[in-house]
Design an enzyme around this catalytic site. Structure first.
Site, short mmCIF file in Angstrom:
data_model
loop_
_atom_site.label_atom_id
_atom_site.label_comp_id
_atom_site.label_asym_id
_atom_site.label_seq_id
_atom_site.Cartn_x
_atom_site.Cartn_y
_atom_site.Cartn_z
N ASN A 281 56.60 0.79 28.70
CA ASN A 281 55.90 2.20 28.32
C ASN A 281 55.39 2.43 27.13
O ASN A 281 56.44 1.72 25.83
CB ASN A 281 57.42 3.02 28.66
CG ASN A 281 56.58 4.57 27.72
OD1 ASN A 281 55.38 5.11 28.10
ND2 ASN A 281 57.27 5.49 28.05
N CYS B 215 60.34 8.33 27.26
CA CYS B 215 61.62 7.31 28.71
C CYS B 215 62.68 7.28 28.07
O CYS B 215 63.43 7.37 28.33
CB CYS B 215 60.92 6.13 28.40
SG CYS B 215 60.72 5.51 25.91
N HIS B 216 62.93 7.94 26.29
CA HIS B 216 64.43 8.07 25.66
C HIS B 216 65.12 8.77 26.63
O HIS B 216 66.17 9.05 26.23
CB HIS B 216 63.81 7.96 24.10
CG HIS B 216 63.52 10.12 24.57
ND1 HIS B 216 62.24 9.95 24.34
CD2 HIS B 216 63.81 11.09 23.76
CE1 HIS B 216 61.53 11.46 23.69
NE2 HIS B 216 62.80 12.02 23.82
N TYR C 157 68.38 6.19 35.31
CA TYR C 157 67.33 5.71 36.03
C TYR C 157 67.52 6.43 37.59
O TYR C 157 66.18 6.14 38.64
CB TYR C 157 67.65 4.12 35.45
CG TYR C 157 67.66 3.85 34.50
CD1 TYR C 157 66.71 3.43 33.72
CD2 TYR C 157 68.97 3.81 33.04
CE1 TYR C 157 66.27 3.80 32.25
CE2 TYR C 157 68.76 3.98 32.03
CZ TYR C 157 67.38 3.42 31.32
OH TYR C 157 67.02 3.32 29.95
#
Length: 108
Positions: free
Chosen positions: A59, A67-68, A36
């Site tokens: 998202n 995003c995973h 992040y």
């Protein structure tokens, strides 16, 4: 990663910060992860790792915008708000070769 034109048009309807986060996320190669904090730095907002997490949680384009592939700085998976939750995130990362024995390889 090439983002489909339809998604590019839809992304433009969201807040600028979210757009930047999602586009940075789309650049993470398959089989790799980033933190992040790395995403926060990439979008010019160092120290905004929590805000990055918030943007990723919203998202609507997952898994096309992957995003995973974003994990915590301590190496844990963090969150995943898409269908299936953390279990789905772990399976996606395993399938992509980003996890070895249940742990991610070399987060940045």
């Amino acid at each position: 990663m090439k983002i489909p034109e339809k998604i590019r048009r839809e992304i433009s309807k969201y807040p600028t910060f979210s757009q930047k986060v999602w586009l940075a996320c789309a650049k993470i190669p398959k089989g790799q992860v980033r933190t992040y904090g790395w995403i926060a730095q990439a979008v010019g907002k160092p120290g905004a790792a929590r805000a990055v997490g918030t943007a990723l949680a919203k998202n609507p384009f997952a898994p096309v915008i992957p995003c995973h592939r974003v994990v915590r700085s301590d190496g844990s998976l963090g969150g995943y708000s898409a269908t299936g939750g953390l279990s789905a995130k772990k399976k996606l990362l395993q399938r992509e070769g980003a996890l070895k024995n249940g742990h991610q390889k070399n987060p940045r």
